[in-house]
Design a protein around this motif. Structure first.
Motif, PDB file in Angstrom:
ATOM      1  N   ARG A  69       0.123  57.835  42.955  1.00  0.00           N
ATOM      2  CA  ARG A  69      -1.159  58.480  42.462  1.00  0.00           C
ATOM      3  C   ARG A  69      -0.809  60.020  42.933  1.00  0.00           C
ATOM      4  O   ARG A  69      -1.300  60.899  42.377  1.00  0.00           O
ATOM      5  N   THR A  70      -0.467  60.220  43.936  1.00  0.00           N
ATOM      6  CA  THR A  70      -0.313  61.552  44.806  1.00  0.00           C
ATOM      7  C   THR A  70       0.949  62.517  44.598  1.00  0.00           C
ATOM      8  O   THR A  70       1.056  63.346  44.833  1.00  0.00           O
ATOM      9  N   ILE A  71       1.994  61.698  43.979  1.00  0.00           N
ATOM     10  CA  ILE A  71       3.207  62.291  43.634  1.00  0.00           C
ATOM     11  C   ILE A  71       3.208  63.238  42.720  1.00  0.00           C
ATOM     12  O   ILE A  71       4.168  63.903  42.560  1.00  0.00           O
ATOM     13  N   ARG A  72       2.674  62.914  41.653  1.00  0.00           N
ATOM     14  CA  ARG A  72       2.707  63.720  40.357  1.00  0.00           C
ATOM     15  C   ARG A  72       2.068  65.293  40.701  1.00  0.00           C
ATOM     16  O   ARG A  72       1.117  65.474  41.371  1.00  0.00           O
TER      17      ARG A  72
ATOM     18  N   MET B  59       9.346  66.396  39.262  1.00  0.00           N
ATOM     19  CA  MET B  59       9.183  67.588  39.996  1.00  0.00           C
ATOM     20  C   MET B  59      10.246  68.449  40.479  1.00  0.00           C
ATOM     21  O   MET B  59      10.212  69.520  40.793  1.00  0.00           O
ATOM     22  N   LEU B  60      11.513  67.647  40.330  1.00  0.00           N
ATOM     23  CA  LEU B  60      12.796  68.362  40.688  1.00  0.00           C
ATOM     24  C   LEU B  60      13.564  68.969  39.340  1.00  0.00           C
ATOM     25  O   LEU B  60      14.435  69.598  39.502  1.00  0.00           O
ATOM     26  N   ALA B  61      12.909  68.667  38.169  1.00  0.00           N
ATOM     27  CA  ALA B  61      13.892  69.212  37.069  1.00  0.00           C
ATOM     28  C   ALA B  61      13.962  70.714  36.775  1.00  0.00           C
ATOM     29  O   ALA B  61      14.909  71.038  36.434  1.00  0.00           O
ATOM     30  N   THR B  62      13.043  71.315  37.521  1.00  0.00           N
ATOM     31  CA  THR B  62      13.479  72.768  37.126  1.00  0.00           C
ATOM     32  C   THR B  62      14.046  73.607  38.527  1.00  0.00           C
ATOM     33  O   THR B  62      14.494  74.787  38.339  1.00  0.00           O
TER      34      THR B  62
END
Length: 488
Positions: free
Chosen positions: A160-163, A197-200
């Motif tokens: 729930r909190t990682i996004r 979250m790491l994509a960019t």
């Protein structure tokens, strides 16, 4: 991104990390960190690298993912604290951040206690290394803020909190032991939610864990990417505790193997356990659920059975389940009617009152439960007019008896996601003596599953009342041996 200092130089410089991962006992960790950053190894280091990864050469380019499957007391948390500090302080991420944007390095742990241990290591690094201490602009109980526009956050793992947010690295601590009553596969869901979250930024996903059962993301990644045929961008290392931490006394490991070889081979030998299996498949459990039915009201002609899983009110949930059976003999269905769950902290007396009221609404005056809590469940429920009977079955036997009922589709379960997850998470473990035990995984719960399984088994096995026909009454005066009744 721009590297301000190589990992090798940072590990060798005693003004940076040289005094933190110092000496031969940390040699294997230094090799993994240097290789993961795409730096070249010496020939001596390459020998260590082969033993750890099953690959002949280091990748020579920065990895996208680093998976370290290491035994207990192998130095995992300290090593990844150094990795996090390096990526936060000695790498410039400004070219991948928007003006004014701050990036995060979440360190996700299996529990709040483990998250706090990670933060303690990081606090020590940024306090003891003057060059890094100057970069710290703030610190809370779970976050270290740096002038490099990076925040290191230590938190329990949660899908729930990682996004959301931009990450320059993500560290997953003890991922094989992530548990959640809200998800059957929390490790997969959390990591799937974290990778975008790491994509960019092209940041690193680092997963460290002791191994457990032969399932989950840690095991799947090991099977797929360990060794020379694995994805070159995903580096997987696997090693026993004393390989990564030779200072761990051999006597500690030897005694652990003498007590329980199966457990020690996972805890210290870094071997996935072969004696732990899934007890019941999620698909089978879900096939017994009636979607959209969350509770069934009491019916006047039905005989109900209640089972309670007690709790002291401070750690575990306290759960109540009510069930009944319908249909003719050998064609019966066991119906789950009601589930009540109270999460801690709570007043045991208040919960006893609430459960007693629920039981009375189903005309249940006797409820069954285990011996947990000594006399308090019996005394408190009795004070509210309900008799508490201690079951003669141990928990493993209850689960064994409910399994064929579920497999045969003879139960009708409520639409209760936590119940489904707890049943699907149950594990069968084989002890050295050959006897199986069934229980929840480490760090998980089975309070609801235990109460429901107990109610279903009791409803399936309780004898029905005796119906005596007029013909039987007429024959009651006949000599002994006449058939006196029929059990339905």
């Amino acid at each position: 991104m721009k590297t301000l200092m190589s990992m090798r130089r940072a590990l060798e410089d005693r003004r940076i990390f040289g005094a933190i991962l110092d000496g031969e006992s940390w040699a294997a960790w230094r090799v993994l960190l240097i290789a993961a950053m795409g730096e070249e190894l010496t020939e001596a280091e390459r020998e260590i690298f082969r033993d750890l990864t099953g690959r002949d050469r280091e990748p020579l380019e920065r990895c996208e993912e680093l998976w370290c499957i290491i035994g207990r007391r192998g130095g995992k948390t300290r090593a990844v604290a150094v990795l996090a500090a390096y990526l936060a302080a000695l790498v410039d991420w400004s070219d991948v951040l928007a003006p004014g944007e701050r990036a995060v390095i979440p360190i996700m742990s299996a529990s709040l206690w483990q998250a706090q241990k990670s933060r303690q290591y990081l606090s020590g690094i940024f306090a003891d290394v003057p060059a890094l201490a100057r970069l710290k602009t703030g610190e809370t109980s779970d976050t270290i803020n740096l002038s490099t526009r990076v925040d290191i956050e230590c938190r329990p793992a949660s899908f729930r909190t990682i996004r959301g947010g931009t990450a320059v690295a993500i560290i997953a601590d003890e991922a094989a032991f992530w548990r959640s009553d809200d998800s059957a596969n929390p490790d997969k869901e959390i990591l799937d939610g974290a990778r975008p979250m790491l994509a960019t930024t092209g940041g690193l996903l680092a997963v460290i864990s002791s191994p457990y059962a032969r399932r989950g993301e840690v095991y799947a990644t090991f099977k797929r990417d360990f060794g020379p045929k694995g994805d070159p961008k995903i580096l997987v290392a696997k090693a026993p505790s004393r390989t990564m931490n030779p200072s761990l006394p051999a006597s500690v490991v030897d005694r652990a193997y003498a007590r329980d070889a199966a457990t020690a081979s996972a805890e210290y030998g870094a071997e996935f356990r072969s004696d732990v299996e899934t007890f019941i498949s999620r698909e089978v459990v879900e096939s017994c659920v009636t979607a959209g039915i969350f509770e069934r009201p009491p019916q006047p002609s039905v005989r109900y059975i209640g089972f309670v899983d007690p709790s002291g009110g401070s750690a575990d949930d306290m759960a109540l389940a009510i069930a009944h059976r319908e249909g003719e003999r050998h064609k019966e269905t066991i119906i789950l009617d009601c589930v009540r769950v109270v999460r801690p902290p709570f007043s045991p007396d208040a919960v006893a009152h609430e459960f007693a009221e629920t039981l009375r609404s189903y005309r249940v005056s006797n409820v069954t439960g285990d011996r947990y809590g000594g006399e308090w469940p019996r005394e408190r429920l009795a004070a509210h007019g309900v008799r508490y009977e201690v079951t003669t079955r141990v928990k493993s036997d209850i689960y064994r008896e409910v399994l064929p009922l579920i497999n045969a589709g003879r139960v009708d379960l409520l639409d209760h996601p936590k119940l489904v997850n707890q049943l699907a998470s149950l594990e069968r473990r084989t002890a050295r003596g050959g006897r199986d035990s069934i229980d929840h995984p480490p760090g998980a719960h089975d309070d609801i599953a235990n109460a429901v399984a107990g109610a279903l088994v009791l409803a399936a096995t309780k004898r029905r009342g005796i119906k005596i026909s007029d013909e039987t009454l007429r024959q009651a005066s006949q000599p002994p041996g006449w058939f006196l009744g029929r059990v339905n």
